[in-house]
Design a protein around this motif. Structure first.
Motif, PDB file in Angstrom:
ATOM      1  N   LEU A  43      20.155  23.222  -6.413  1.00 59.99           N
ATOM      2  CA  LEU A  43      19.427  24.384  -6.905  1.00 59.99           C
ATOM      3  C   LEU A  43      20.365  25.575  -7.069  1.00 59.99           C
ATOM      4  CD1 LEU A  43      16.208  24.222  -4.732  1.00 59.99           C
ATOM      5  CD2 LEU A  43      16.444  23.607  -7.121  1.00 59.99           C
ATOM      6  N   PRO A  44      20.416  26.172  -8.265  1.00 55.87           N
ATOM      7  CA  PRO A  44      21.231  27.376  -8.446  1.00 55.87           C
ATOM      8  C   PRO A  44      20.461  28.621  -8.012  1.00 55.87           C
ATOM      9  CG  PRO A  44      20.242  26.751 -10.521  1.00 55.87           C
ATOM     10  CD  PRO A  44      19.844  25.703  -9.503  1.00 55.87           C
ATOM     11  N   GLY A  45      21.175  29.657  -7.631  1.00 56.64           N
ATOM     12  CA  GLY A  45      20.530  30.942  -7.350  1.00 56.64           C
ATOM     13  C   GLY A  45      19.753  30.979  -6.057  1.00 56.64           C
ATOM     14  N   ASP A  46      19.020  32.072  -5.884  1.00 61.46           N
ATOM     15  CA  ASP A  46      18.239  32.302  -4.672  1.00 61.46           C
ATOM     16  C   ASP A  46      16.892  31.592  -4.753  1.00 61.46           C
ATOM     17  OD1 ASP A  46      20.157  33.971  -3.575  1.00 61.46           O
ATOM     18  OD2 ASP A  46      19.330  35.741  -4.532  1.00 61.46           O
ATOM     19  N   HIS A  47      16.623  30.753  -3.774  1.00 67.06           N
ATOM     20  CA  HIS A  47      15.335  30.066  -3.686  1.00 67.06           C
ATOM     21  C   HIS A  47      14.743  30.282  -2.301  1.00 67.06           C
ATOM     22  CE1 HIS A  47      16.801  28.050  -7.279  1.00 67.06           C
ATOM     23  NE2 HIS A  47      15.550  27.701  -7.497  1.00 67.06           N
ATOM     24  N   TYR A  48      13.432  30.263  -2.235  1.00 66.21           N
ATOM     25  CA  TYR A  48      12.711  30.465  -0.989  1.00 66.21           C
ATOM     26  C   TYR A  48      11.693  29.358  -0.836  1.00 66.21           C
ATOM     27  CZ  TYR A  48      14.998  34.911  -1.084  1.00 66.21           C
ATOM     28  OH  TYR A  48      15.965  35.866  -1.105  1.00 66.21           O
ATOM     29  N   LEU A  49      11.472  28.962   0.407  1.00 65.49           N
ATOM     30  CA  LEU A  49      10.512  27.923   0.692  1.00 65.49           C
ATOM     31  C   LEU A  49       9.327  28.529   1.427  1.00 65.49           C
ATOM     32  CD1 LEU A  49      10.948  24.365   1.492  1.00 65.49           C
ATOM     33  CD2 LEU A  49       9.715  25.655   3.224  1.00 65.49           C
ATOM     34  N   SER A  50       8.152  28.180   0.971  1.00 72.52           N
ATOM     35  CA  SER A  50       6.928  28.614   1.617  1.00 72.52           C
ATOM     36  C   SER A  50       6.254  27.391   2.205  1.00 72.52           C
ATOM     37  CB  SER A  50       6.009  29.276   0.588  1.00 72.52           C
ATOM     38  OG  SER A  50       4.686  29.348   1.081  1.00 72.52           O
ATOM     39  N   LEU A  51       5.849  27.492   3.443  1.00 67.92           N
ATOM     40  CA  LEU A  51       5.067  26.442   4.083  1.00 67.92           C
ATOM     41  C   LEU A  51       3.740  27.069   4.482  1.00 67.92           C
ATOM     42  CD1 LEU A  51       4.755  23.594   5.185  1.00 67.92           C
ATOM     43  CD2 LEU A  51       5.929  24.341   7.257  1.00 67.92           C
ATOM     44  N   ARG A  52       2.661  26.539   3.936  1.00 64.66           N
ATOM     45  CA  ARG A  52       1.336  27.089   4.184  1.00 64.66           C
ATOM     46  C   ARG A  52       0.488  26.055   4.919  1.00 64.66           C
ATOM     47  NH1 ARG A  52      -1.686  31.090   1.811  1.00 64.66           N
ATOM     48  NH2 ARG A  52      -0.161  31.381   0.158  1.00 64.66           N
ATOM     49  N   VAL A  53      -0.160  26.518   5.967  1.00 65.31           N
ATOM     50  CA  VAL A  53      -1.142  25.714   6.691  1.00 65.31           C
ATOM     51  C   VAL A  53      -2.388  26.573   6.762  1.00 65.31           C
ATOM     52  CG1 VAL A  53      -1.746  24.621   8.882  1.00 65.31           C
ATOM     53  CG2 VAL A  53       0.599  24.457   8.020  1.00 65.31           C
ATOM     54  N   GLY A  54      -3.419  26.178   6.055  1.00 73.34           N
ATOM     55  CA  GLY A  54      -4.637  26.992   5.976  1.00 73.34           C
ATOM     56  C   GLY A  54      -4.315  28.344   5.365  1.00 73.34           C
ATOM     57  N   GLU A  55      -4.697  29.409   6.026  1.00 75.03           N
ATOM     58  CA  GLU A  55      -4.431  30.761   5.533  1.00 75.03           C
ATOM     59  C   GLU A  55      -3.099  31.323   6.024  1.00 75.03           C
ATOM     60  OE1 GLU A  55      -6.281  32.466   3.248  1.00 75.03           O
ATOM     61  OE2 GLU A  55      -7.332  30.552   3.103  1.00 75.03           O
ATOM     62  N   ALA A  56      -2.407  30.605   6.888  1.00 74.16           N
ATOM     63  CA  ALA A  56      -1.118  31.075   7.415  1.00 74.16           C
ATOM     64  C   ALA A  56       0.012  30.570   6.523  1.00 74.16           C
ATOM     65  CB  ALA A  56      -0.925  30.584   8.843  1.00 74.16           C
ATOM     66  N   GLN A  57       0.942  31.462   6.204  1.00 77.10           N
ATOM     67  CA  GLN A  57       2.063  31.102   5.350  1.00 77.10           C
ATOM     68  C   GLN A  57       3.357  31.614   5.957  1.00 77.10           C
ATOM     69  OE1 GLN A  57       2.038  32.958   1.484  1.00 77.10           O
ATOM     70  NE2 GLN A  57       3.436  31.460   0.640  1.00 77.10           N
ATOM     71  N   LYS A  58       4.370  30.772   5.980  1.00 69.92           N
ATOM     72  CA  LYS A  58       5.703  31.140   6.446  1.00 69.92           C
ATOM     73  C   LYS A  58       6.624  31.061   5.238  1.00 69.92           C
ATOM     74  CE  LYS A  58       4.313  30.713  10.817  1.00 69.92           C
ATOM     75  NZ  LYS A  58       4.595  31.398  12.013  1.00 69.92           N
ATOM     76  N   LEU A  59       7.402  32.112   5.014  1.00 69.93           N
ATOM     77  CA  LEU A  59       8.303  32.164   3.868  1.00 69.93           C
ATOM     78  C   LEU A  59       9.703  32.461   4.372  1.00 69.93           C
ATOM     79  CD1 LEU A  59       8.455  32.247   0.703  1.00 69.93           C
ATOM     80  CD2 LEU A  59       8.262  34.712   0.916  1.00 69.93           C
ATOM     81  N   ALA A  60      10.686  31.683   3.911  1.00 72.13           N
ATOM     82  CA  ALA A  60      12.069  31.884   4.341  1.00 72.13           C
ATOM     83  C   ALA A  60      13.009  31.442   3.227  1.00 72.13           C
ATOM     84  CB  ALA A  60      12.346  31.074   5.602  1.00 72.13           C
ATOM     85  N   LYS A  61      14.224  31.961   3.269  1.00 68.39           N
ATOM     86  CA  LYS A  61      15.246  31.530   2.319  1.00 68.39           C
ATOM     87  C   LYS A  61      15.456  30.034   2.499  1.00 68.39           C
ATOM     88  CE  LYS A  61      19.669  32.847   0.476  1.00 68.39           C
ATOM     89  NZ  LYS A  61      19.474  33.578  -0.721  1.00 68.39           N
ATOM     90  N   LEU A  62      15.530  29.314   1.392  1.00 69.25           N
ATOM     91  CA  LEU A  62      15.697  27.869   1.430  1.00 69.25           C
ATOM     92  C   LEU A  62      17.012  27.524   2.114  1.00 69.25           C
ATOM     93  CD1 LEU A  62      14.416  25.210   0.536  1.00 69.25           C
ATOM     94  CD2 LEU A  62      15.660  25.413  -1.605  1.00 69.25           C
ATOM     95  N   SER A  63      16.947  26.627   3.078  1.00 75.68           N
ATOM     96  CA  SER A  63      18.142  26.218   3.801  1.00 75.68           C
ATOM     97  C   SER A  63      18.094  24.713   4.026  1.00 75.68           C
ATOM     98  CB  SER A  63      18.237  26.952   5.138  1.00 75.68           C
ATOM     99  OG  SER A  63      17.143  26.605   5.959  1.00 75.68           O
TER     100      SER A  63
END
Length: 191
Positions: A43-63
């Motif tokens: 993947l080129p450039g800045d990417h972020y991964l979101s993991l959602r469980v129900g209404e809760a979401q965690k977002l972080a730089k893809l690693s």
């Protein structure tokens, strides 16, 4: 209990080499999810991964590897989470310093040829810090007002972000060109 979670077909936007879910048969206080990938370099450039469980979401730089924790109450009886991958398309700076931030301000974000304008309202839940022991000199206050009026700190921060992302051979020349081009030039061409 299950020791692995098979990702849904819709969640395969980013192939993961391992997704593990550790949950005891008894009532667990937390649900720990670890995502590992060997495909990060694709993947080129800045990417972020979101993991959602129900209404809760965690977002972080893809690693290559990251762990996420959700409370068991959040997971509830859900059997699946949702993985989403996002790419940064634009950035801007918002002052949140209690000493200098205005209660409301306008923030502009250039996304390609579109300029998004946000009206930002900032409220501090705790009292602002006490002023320094020595009163600010008139020159300091005037300098701070000048910096804020011309968005100099924000603009320099934007240019520094681009420099760190692009890593040009001659960073000073690159910065000078970016500053002369204006705010729209701060976004990398590939975003």
């Amino acid at each position: 209990g299950r020791t692995g979670l098979e990702p849904c077909r819709a969640a395969r936007a980013c192939e993961t080499s391992a997704v593990s879910l550790r949950r005891s048969e008894q009532a667990a206080a937390m649900v720990d999810i670890r995502l590992d990938t060997e495909d990060l370099d694709k993947l080129p450039g800045d990417h972020y991964l979101s993991l959602r469980v129900g209404e809760a979401q965690k977002l972080a730089k893809l690693s290559a590897s990251r762990s996420y924790r959700f409370s068991a109450a959040t997971a509830g009886s859900r059997k699946y989470g949702k993985i989403e991958v996002y790419r940064r398309v634009a950035t801007s700076v918002l002052c949140i310093d209690p000493a200098t931030a205005l209660p409301s301000s306008t923030v502009e974000v250039d996304v390609g040829d579109v300029r998004l304008r946000f009206d930002a309202s900032i409220a501090f839940t705790e009292a602002r810090p006490a002023p320094p022991a020595e009163p600010r000199k008139a020159g300091h206050a005037a300098a701070a007002e000048y910096l804020q009026k011309h968005r100099l700190e924000a603009r320099l921060s934007e240019v520094m972000s681009v420099v760190l992302r692009e890593r040009p051979v001659d960073p000073l020349d690159f910065m000078a060109k970016q500053l002369l081009k204006g705010p729209r030039a701060a976004a990398p061409a590939d975003l």
